[in-house]
Write a protein that holds these residues in place. Structure first.
Motif, PDB file in Angstrom:
ATOM      1  N   ARG A  83       0.838  -1.324   0.241  1.00 45.73           N
ATOM      2  CA  ARG A  83       0.100   0.373  -0.361  1.00 45.73           C
ATOM      3  C   ARG A  83       0.604   1.071  -0.098  1.00 45.73           C
ATOM      4  O   ARG A  83       1.537   1.590   0.427  1.00 45.73           O
ATOM      5  N   GLU A  84       0.439   1.950  -1.340  1.00 52.84           N
ATOM      6  CA  GLU A  84       2.053   3.121  -1.268  1.00 52.84           C
ATOM      7  C   GLU A  84       2.893   3.006  -0.861  1.00 52.84           C
ATOM      8  O   GLU A  84       3.277   2.419  -1.484  1.00 52.84           O
ATOM      9  N   SER A 140      -2.103  -7.266   6.895  1.00 52.53           N
ATOM     10  CA  SER A 140      -1.013  -6.717   6.241  1.00 52.53           C
ATOM     11  C   SER A 140      -0.302  -6.076   6.585  1.00 52.53           C
ATOM     12  O   SER A 140       0.577  -5.246   6.727  1.00 52.53           O
ATOM     13  N   VAL A 197      -1.740  -5.693   1.009  1.00 48.51           N
ATOM     14  CA  VAL A 197      -2.698  -6.373   0.520  1.00 48.51           C
ATOM     15  C   VAL A 197      -2.929  -7.246   0.222  1.00 48.51           C
ATOM     16  O   VAL A 197      -1.936  -7.546  -1.123  1.00 48.51           O
ATOM     17  N   GLU A 202       0.564  -5.785  -7.957  1.00 47.36           N
ATOM     18  CA  GLU A 202       0.932  -4.338  -8.749  1.00 47.36           C
ATOM     19  C   GLU A 202       1.510  -4.754 -10.205  1.00 47.36           C
ATOM     20  O   GLU A 202       2.687  -5.407 -10.244  1.00 47.36           O
TER      21      GLU A 202
END
Length: 246
Positions: A83-84, A140, A197, A202
């Motif tokens: 995430r990010e 997570s 996640v 990605e």
């Protein structure tokens, strides 16, 4: 005359180098977690006793584009995405610690958790070994747990926690293997704020359309430099003819 030759020669050489960079980006347009490489040109005047009329073209490597790639939902338990900001810590071929955004994982024949590219993931206590006949879940925060498939329902067994890091991108260097490392060679510290996640992968942040347009533009620039060299050759031949008549 030599001013034109030097400028065109260095320009053509660095256009070819940038074409190689764009070609590499295009080749990795479908590579999970790939970060596009960026290059730029700048003109450097040649200082001498005379006037600074000569200029070389220098390739200024900006680095990499660290923008996030598109997220694709797969539903596969061994597909994870950061995430990010953040990176997965892996063990490279030479045993050193490196970082990647490729979250497509697998369990190899020795039971070690790896990326599909073959790099072993690093946990808090080293590589993570997965026992056979188990289902893997990744939380997570990077905690890896397994549930035995021989018992219904089976007890959950925590194997370890993935090493998730978030070093400054300005201090990261891309290696020949496509993995990133810190410029000073030291391992990055575990960052508890990095989250992942599961069931999502990605993709590459390379834009194929922009890369193709850039390739066409670079090809035209190379043709222009070759035309300049040909003009310099023609001018030299005509000057030789004039001097011979004299």
């Amino acid at each position: 005359m030599d001013r034109l030759i030097y400028t065109a020669m260095t320009g053509a050489r660095h256009v070819m180098e940038q074409q190689a960079t764009v070609s590499n980006n295009l080749a990795n347009a479908t590579t999970n977690g790939f970060r596009a490489q960026l290059d730029s040109f700048r003109a450097v005047p040649v200082m001498s006793d005379g006037l600074p009329t000569r200029a070389f073209v220098v390739d200024s490597t900006v680095g990499s584009n660290f923008a996030a790639g598109p997220m694709q939902t797969t539903g596969r338990s061994l597909d994870i995405a950061i995430r990010e900001q953040g990176w997965l810590a892996v063990q490279s071929a030479d045993g050193s610690e490196a970082y990647t955004r490729n979250g497509s994982l697998r369990v190899n024949e020795n039971g070690l958790l790896q990326t599909t590219s073959g790099q072993t993931l690093i946990g808090d206590g080293g590589p993570i070994a997965v026992p056979p006949d188990t289902n893997i879940t990744i939380a997570s925060d990077g905690t890896v747990s397994t549930v035995s498939t021989e018992f219904q329902p089976g007890p959950s067994n925590v194997l370890g926690r993935l090493k998730l890091v978030n070093p400054p991108t300005a201090g990261l260097l891309r290696g020949d293997d496509g993995l990133f490392r810190q410029a000073d060679g030291t391992p990055a510290q575990n960052d508890p704020l990095v989250r992942i996640v599961d069931g999502v992968i990605e993709g590459s942040n390379v834009n194929p359309v922009d890369s193709m347009v850039n390739m066409i533009s670079l090809a035209r620039q190379f043709d222009m430099q070759m035309s300049l060299l040909k003009n310099a050759e023609n001018n030299a031949a005509k000057a030789t003819q004039i001097l011979a008549l004299g």
